[in-house]
Design a protein around this motif. Sequence first.
Motif, mmCIF file in Angstrom:
data_model
loop_
_atom_site.group_PDB
_atom_site.id
_atom_site.type_symbol
_atom_site.label_atom_id
_atom_site.label_comp_id
_atom_site.label_asym_id
_atom_site.label_seq_id
_atom_site.Cartn_x
_atom_site.Cartn_y
_atom_site.Cartn_z
ATOM 1 N N LEU A 236 0.834 -1.204 0.000
ATOM 2 C CA LEU A 236 0.000 0.000 0.000
ATOM 3 C C LEU A 236 0.871 1.258 0.000
ATOM 4 C CD1 LEU A 236 -3.061 0.774 0.214
ATOM 5 C CD2 LEU A 236 -2.673 1.018 2.675
ATOM 6 N N ILE A 237 1.873 1.286 0.869
ATOM 7 C CA ILE A 237 2.754 2.447 0.971
ATOM 8 C C ILE A 237 3.506 2.678 -0.336
ATOM 9 C CG2 ILE A 237 4.864 3.296 2.073
ATOM 10 C CD1 ILE A 237 3.834 2.074 4.695
ATOM 11 N N VAL A 238 4.060 1.607 -0.889
ATOM 12 C CA VAL A 238 4.812 1.725 -2.148
ATOM 13 C C VAL A 238 3.906 2.235 -3.255
ATOM 14 C CG1 VAL A 238 5.989 0.417 -3.950
ATOM 15 C CG2 VAL A 238 6.551 0.006 -1.550
ATOM 16 N N GLY A 239 2.683 1.730 -3.314
ATOM 17 C CA GLY A 239 1.736 2.183 -4.338
ATOM 18 C C GLY A 239 1.414 3.657 -4.210
ATOM 19 N N PHE A 240 1.208 4.125 -2.996
ATOM 20 C CA PHE A 240 0.938 5.541 -2.775
ATOM 21 C C PHE A 240 2.141 6.396 -3.197
ATOM 22 C CE2 PHE A 240 -2.203 4.453 0.832
ATOM 23 C CZ PHE A 240 -3.291 4.601 -0.013
ATOM 24 N N LYS A 241 3.329 5.960 -2.817
ATOM 25 C CA LYS A 241 4.525 6.745 -3.110
ATOM 26 C C LYS A 241 4.791 6.803 -4.617
ATOM 27 C CE LYS A 241 7.813 7.202 -0.118
ATOM 28 N NZ LYS A 241 8.976 7.024 0.776
ATOM 29 N N ARG A 242 4.487 5.738 -5.317
ATOM 30 C CA ARG A 242 4.686 5.727 -6.773
ATOM 31 C C ARG A 242 3.787 6.745 -7.457
ATOM 32 N NH1 ARG A 242 5.040 -0.825 -7.806
ATOM 33 N NH2 ARG A 242 7.292 -1.049 -7.355
ATOM 34 N N LYS A 243 2.660 7.041 -6.842
ATOM 35 C CA LYS A 243 1.739 8.044 -7.385
ATOM 36 C C LYS A 243 2.084 9.451 -6.896
ATOM 37 C CE LYS A 243 -2.222 5.004 -8.208
ATOM 38 N NZ LYS A 243 -2.301 5.257 -9.662
ATOM 39 N N GLY A 244 3.173 9.549 -6.159
ATOM 40 C CA GLY A 244 3.629 10.855 -5.699
ATOM 41 C C GLY A 244 2.876 11.407 -4.507
ATOM 42 N N LEU A 245 2.146 10.549 -3.790
ATOM 43 C CA LEU A 245 1.372 11.014 -2.641
ATOM 44 C C LEU A 245 2.275 11.168 -1.422
ATOM 45 C CD1 LEU A 245 -1.894 8.922 -3.085
ATOM 46 C CD2 LEU A 245 -1.255 11.117 -4.091
ATOM 47 N N VAL A 246 1.934 12.127 -0.574
ATOM 48 C CA VAL A 246 2.766 12.484 0.572
ATOM 49 C C VAL A 246 2.148 11.940 1.853
ATOM 50 C CG1 VAL A 246 3.706 14.415 1.907
ATOM 51 C CG2 VAL A 246 3.573 14.567 -0.596
ATOM 52 N N PHE A 247 2.997 11.461 2.759
ATOM 53 C CA PHE A 247 2.557 10.958 4.053
ATOM 54 C C PHE A 247 2.891 11.972 5.141
ATOM 55 C CE2 PHE A 247 3.107 7.232 1.473
ATOM 56 C CZ PHE A 247 2.169 6.304 1.936
ATOM 57 N N GLY A 248 2.127 11.932 6.228
ATOM 58 C CA GLY A 248 2.426 12.793 7.362
ATOM 59 C C GLY A 248 1.554 12.454 8.543
ATOM 60 N N GLY A 249 1.926 12.986 9.708
ATOM 61 C CA GLY A 249 1.107 12.800 10.891
ATOM 62 C C GLY A 249 -0.134 13.672 10.832
ATOM 63 N N ILE A 250 -1.148 13.277 11.601
ATOM 64 C CA ILE A 250 -2.393 14.044 11.599
ATOM 65 C C ILE A 250 -2.154 15.452 12.117
ATOM 66 C CG2 ILE A 250 -4.725 14.191 12.543
ATOM 67 C CD1 ILE A 250 -4.766 11.131 12.621
ATOM 68 N N GLY A 251 -1.365 15.588 13.180
ATOM 69 C CA GLY A 251 -1.081 16.909 13.728
ATOM 70 C C GLY A 251 -0.400 17.815 12.724
ATOM 71 N N GLU A 252 0.531 17.252 11.964
ATOM 72 C CA GLU A 252 1.226 18.021 10.920
ATOM 73 C C GLU A 252 0.235 18.486 9.861
ATOM 74 O OE1 GLU A 252 4.519 17.256 7.335
ATOM 75 O OE2 GLU A 252 4.043 15.662 8.782
ATOM 76 N N TRP A 253 -0.663 17.602 9.469
ATOM 77 C CA TRP A 253 -1.674 17.926 8.464
ATOM 78 C C TRP A 253 -2.584 19.047 8.958
ATOM 79 C CZ3 TRP A 253 -7.112 16.437 8.291
ATOM 80 C CH2 TRP A 253 -7.712 16.623 7.039
ATOM 81 N N VAL A 254 -2.968 18.977 10.207
ATOM 82 C CA VAL A 254 -3.802 20.019 10.796
ATOM 83 C C VAL A 254 -3.077 21.361 10.755
ATOM 84 C CG1 VAL A 254 -4.799 20.848 12.971
ATOM 85 C CG2 VAL A 254 -5.174 18.488 12.253
ATOM 86 N N GLU A 255 -1.816 21.356 11.131
ATOM 87 C CA GLU A 255 -1.030 22.586 11.138
ATOM 88 C C GLU A 255 -0.900 23.192 9.749
ATOM 89 O OE1 GLU A 255 2.714 21.772 12.924
ATOM 90 O OE2 GLU A 255 1.870 21.410 14.931
ATOM 91 N N GLN A 256 -0.920 22.340 8.729
ATOM 92 C CA GLN A 256 -0.770 22.828 7.356
ATOM 93 C C GLN A 256 -2.046 23.421 6.777
ATOM 94 O OE1 GLN A 256 0.930 19.718 4.942
ATOM 95 N NE2 GLN A 256 2.855 19.696 6.051
ATOM 96 N N GLY A 257 -3.117 23.408 7.565
ATOM 97 C CA GLY A 257 -4.304 24.099 7.090
ATOM 98 C C GLY A 257 -5.593 23.319 7.104
ATOM 99 N N ALA A 258 -5.569 22.040 7.550
ATOM 100 C CA ALA A 258 -6.787 21.266 7.577
ATOM 101 C C ALA A 258 -7.812 21.861 8.536
ATOM 102 C CB ALA A 258 -6.487 19.816 7.995
ATOM 103 N N LYS A 259 -7.361 22.640 9.496
ATOM 104 C CA LYS A 259 -8.270 23.175 10.501
ATOM 105 C C LYS A 259 -9.276 24.161 9.906
ATOM 106 C CE LYS A 259 -4.841 26.641 11.928
ATOM 107 N NZ LYS A 259 -4.008 27.097 13.046
ATOM 108 N N THR A 260 -9.021 24.617 8.692
ATOM 109 C CA THR A 260 -9.965 25.565 8.056
ATOM 110 C C THR A 260 -11.038 24.853 7.253
ATOM 111 O OG1 THR A 260 -8.609 25.770 6.066
ATOM 112 C CG2 THR A 260 -8.131 27.285 7.882
#
Length: 263
Positions: A236-260
Amino acid sequence: MILLSFDVEEFDMPFEYGKQISFDDQISISTTGTEIILDMLQRHQVKATFFCTATFAIARPDIIKRMVTEGHEVASHGYYHSDFQPEHLLSSKLALEAITGQPVTGYRMARMMPVDEKEIHKAGYYYNSSINPTYLPGRYNNLKVSRTTFWKDGVLQIPASVSPMLRLPLFWLALHNFPMWLYKHLCHRTYKTDGYLNLYYHPWEFTDLHDKERFGFPGYVSKNSGKAMLERMESLIVGFKRKGLVFGGIGEWVEQGAKTLHQ
């Protein structure tokens, strides 16, 4: 962003199937699975969120500190996995912060059960990821709850991801039981629709669960556990990475703007 999360707890699930398991074995099995996960994430250079009970963290602070050292987020999964009191919201947060030396801003209720958002807010959490917005017989019916992020009582709700149309769950049991092509298809379709994926699993899934005499698990729980689970997760991880998708923690994602979102 791909939000991988793992619920790290004392492995008490055999109790649900009428089996007994010692506390030492509960911690040992969860530790083994967590180390497998951490090694895997390190191999693939992926960051994740670990929702940990204070009970596990106090028993194995070395594992919690490894999570922090390797750049993962530590969030709360309560004080105990099979016992809850409102005061555990704050006490688990303080226990984890004492071990990690970092703020704990996220919470996930054991077994994705309902929890009072006012109490979550009072304890000082910013987000809660305790909703699986699907129907699971005998567990919950959340078909009327938003599939994506929303605010409630001052707390950002981040439901587990489900497919857009039928709300097919993408949680741990799905990875065990769906054909890999179907699971990946549903994940990519959900990501395309929502712009993110919130997927959760448990360390004990990465150990062999087929001993029915010891654990009592039905086939749909033990299927593809242990080495097979690791292979599926890496695929699953390899497949996501091959498509150029980025991984991160939920807190990091929130800080990047998900809170809006959906405010």
